[in-house]
Design an enzyme around this catalytic site. Structure first.
Site, PDB file in Angstrom:
ATOM      1  N   SER A 201     -10.646  -0.683   3.192  1.00 29.91           N
ATOM      2  CA  SER A 201      -9.959  -0.903   4.471  1.00 29.91           C
ATOM      3  C   SER A 201      -9.539   0.443   5.043  1.00 29.91           C
ATOM      4  CB  SER A 201      -8.703  -1.753   4.265  1.00 29.91           C
ATOM      5  OG  SER A 201      -9.037  -3.008   3.747  1.00 29.91           O
TER       6      SER A 201
ATOM      7  N   ARG B  11       0.829  -1.221   0.000  1.00 31.39           N
ATOM      8  CA  ARG B  11       0.000   0.000   0.000  1.00 31.39           C
ATOM      9  C   ARG B  11       0.861   1.268   0.000  1.00 31.39           C
ATOM     10  NH1 ARG B  11      -3.093  -3.525  -0.814  1.00 31.39           N
ATOM     11  NH2 ARG B  11      -5.161  -3.831   0.074  1.00 31.39           N
TER      12      ARG B  11
ATOM     13  N   GLU C 283      -5.212   3.907   6.475  1.00 35.22           N
ATOM     14  CA  GLU C 283      -4.899   3.650   5.066  1.00 35.22           C
ATOM     15  C   GLU C 283      -5.324   4.783   4.124  1.00 35.22           C
ATOM     16  OE1 GLU C 283      -5.067   1.460   1.273  1.00 35.22           O
ATOM     17  OE2 GLU C 283      -6.686   0.756   2.554  1.00 35.22           O
TER      18      GLU C 283
END
Ligand code: EPU
Length: 339
Positions: free
Chosen positions: A239, A165, A334
Site C-alpha cells: 500500500s 502503521r 505509507e
C-alpha cells in the site's frame, strides 16, 4: 571478525520498488556481535540507515554514510505454558518464513499476516497489519540496539506506542535504535480472527473446527495473491498510502455525496478506504510513465520497469492532489522515504 563492507553498493535489489540507488557503504551483519562491532567502528558523524528487505521503502537518492542490511537469523520456541507459546526471531528472518513455521507447528496468531513481504525486524517498525490483525496484538517484546551506544534493551508491546502503521521506532525514537529481534506470544489452541469480510464469508458455510490457523493462512494467501502484486514479479512497496482517518462530520458529508464510499467507524473518527478514493478518482490501473497504480488494488503503486524515485514521487503527488481536489481528503504516504 568484522563483516565485509561493500563500497558503492548497488541497492536496486534491496528495495522491492526496484529503484536504482547506491549505498556509500553497505554491511550485512549476521550476529549481534557483528552489529555491535560495525556500530563501534563506524564514523560517528556519518548517517546510519537500516534496511530489511526494502519492501516498504522509497529510496529517493543514493544513501550516504553507512547502510546496514540486517541478516540476523534464527527462529526458536522460547517457552510455553498450557495456553501459549512464546517464539523469538532474529530481525533478518523473512517474515513469511516465521509465519509458515509457526502455523506448521499448529500455533495460532500470525496466520492473518501471511505473505506480508519483508523481515521480522521491520514488522514492529510500522506495526504490520492485514485482514483484521496487527502485529501489536501478538507481539510480546522487541529487542533493540541503540545506535549511539551499542546498548541492547527490550521493549514490551505496551512500550512500543503501537498505532495504525506506526510505532515509537517510526516516531519519537526514529533513528535511535536498530531492531535486532522480536518475541511473539501465540496460542496453542486456535482462536482465529475471521472478522475480515471475505474470510468470514469463506468460513461461514464450514464447520467451526475448520477454522484452523493453517486454513486461515491458506485463505489469506489466496486473497493476497488475487489482489496484491508479487514484488518479485511486479515491483511495488505494498500500500502506498495509509487509509486516512477523517472526522465523523466529514465522513457523513462524503457518504452523502458518494454513497459507495467504503468507511470504517473508529474510536475516534472514521477510517476511509484509500483504495476506493483512488479508484473513484480514476487512477486504478492508470500509468504515468513507467509507474502506475495497480489494476487490482489501486492503493498499490507499481514500477512497470525502469522507474526512478522521481517517477514514483511524481505519481504519488498527482494521486494525492487529485484525491484532495475531489474529496477534500489528505492521503499520507505509507512507505518510508530514504535518505
Ligand atoms: N477498494 C476499492 N478499490 C481498490 C482497492 C480497494 O474500492 O482499488 C476497496 C475494497 O473494495 C474494500 C476496501 O477498499 O472495500 C478495502 O480494501 P482492502 O480490503 O483490499 O484493503 P485496504 O484497506 O486497501 C489494507 C492494508 C493492506 C492489507 C489490507 C487487508 C493499509 C494501508 N493497507 O488495505 O496492507 O493487506 O488492508 O487487511 O492499511 C500494506 O500495508 O502494504 C498492505 C498491503
Amino acid at each position: 571478525m568484522s563483516p565485509l563492507l561493500e563500497h558503492n553498493a548497488d541497492l536496486s535489489g534491496l528495495n522491492t520498488l526496484g529503484l536504482p540507488a547506491r549505498a556509500t557503504c553497505l554491511v550485512r551483519p549476521q550476529t549481534l556481535d557483528e552489529l555491535e562491532q560495525v556500530l563501534a567502528e563506524r564514523d560517528p558523524q556519518a548517517p546510519v540507515h537500516v534496511i530489511g528487505e526494502g519492501s516498504n521503502l522509497v529510496i529517493q537518492d543514493d544513501l550516504p554514510g553507512l547502510t546496514i542490511a540486517l541478516a540476523l537469523d534464527g527462529m526458536i520456541k522460547v517457552r510455553e505454558d498450557q495456553e501459549h507459546v512464546w517464539v523469538a526471531a532474529g530481525a533478518g528472518v523473512h517474515w513469511d518464513d516465521l509465519v509458515a513455521w509457526t502455523v506448521e507447528q499448529g500455533w495460532q496468531g500470525l496466520e492473518n499476516l501471511s505473505l506480508i513481504p519483508g523481515t521480522a525486524g521491520a514488522a514492529p517498525y510500522q506495526n504490520i497489519g492485514a485482514y483484521g490483525v496487527e502485529l501489536a496484538q501478538v507481539l510480546e517484546q522487541v529487542t533493540v540496539m541503540e545506535i549511539a551506544t551499542g546498548k541492547v534493551s527490550h521493549y514490551s508491546a505496551q512500550e512500543c506506542d503501537f498505532a495504525y502503521r506506526d510505532s515509537r521506532f517510526k516516531g519519537r525514537d526514529k533513528g535511535r535504535f536498530i531492531i535486532t529481534g522480536i518475541e511473539l506470544k501465540l496460542n496453542r489452541q486456535a482462536r482465529c480472527n475471521i472478522s475480515y469480510g471475505p474470510l468470514k464469508q469463506h468460513f461461514n458455510d464450514l464447520p467451526a473446527d475448520a477454522v484452523t490457523a493453517a486454513a486461515v493462512r491458506e485463505q489469506v494467501i489466496a486473497i493476497r495473491q488475487s489482489k496484491l502484486p508479487d514484488p518479485a514479479v511486479l515491483a511495488n512497496a505494498g500500500s502506498f498510502f495509509k487509509n486516512p482517518v477523517v472526522s465523523a462530520e466529514k465522513a457523513q458529508s462524503l457518504t452523502a455525496a458518494f454513497p459507495q464510499l467504503v468507511a470504517y467507524p473508529q474510536a475516534e473518527g472514521v477510517k476511509l478506504a484509500a483504495g476506493w478514493l483512488i479508484q473513484a478518482a480514476g487512477w486504478k490501473g492508470k500509468r504515468l510513465g513507467p509507474v502506475g497504480m495497480h489494476s487490482e488494488q489501486a492503493l498499490v503503486l507499481v514500477n512497470h520497469g525502469g522507474a526512478t524515485s522521481i517517477d514514483v514521487l511524481a505519481l504519488a503527488a498527482a494521486v494525492k492532489q487529485d484525491v484532495w481536489q475531489r474529496f477534500g481528503v489528505q492521503l499520507e504516504q505509507e512507505p518510508v522515504v530514504l535518505p
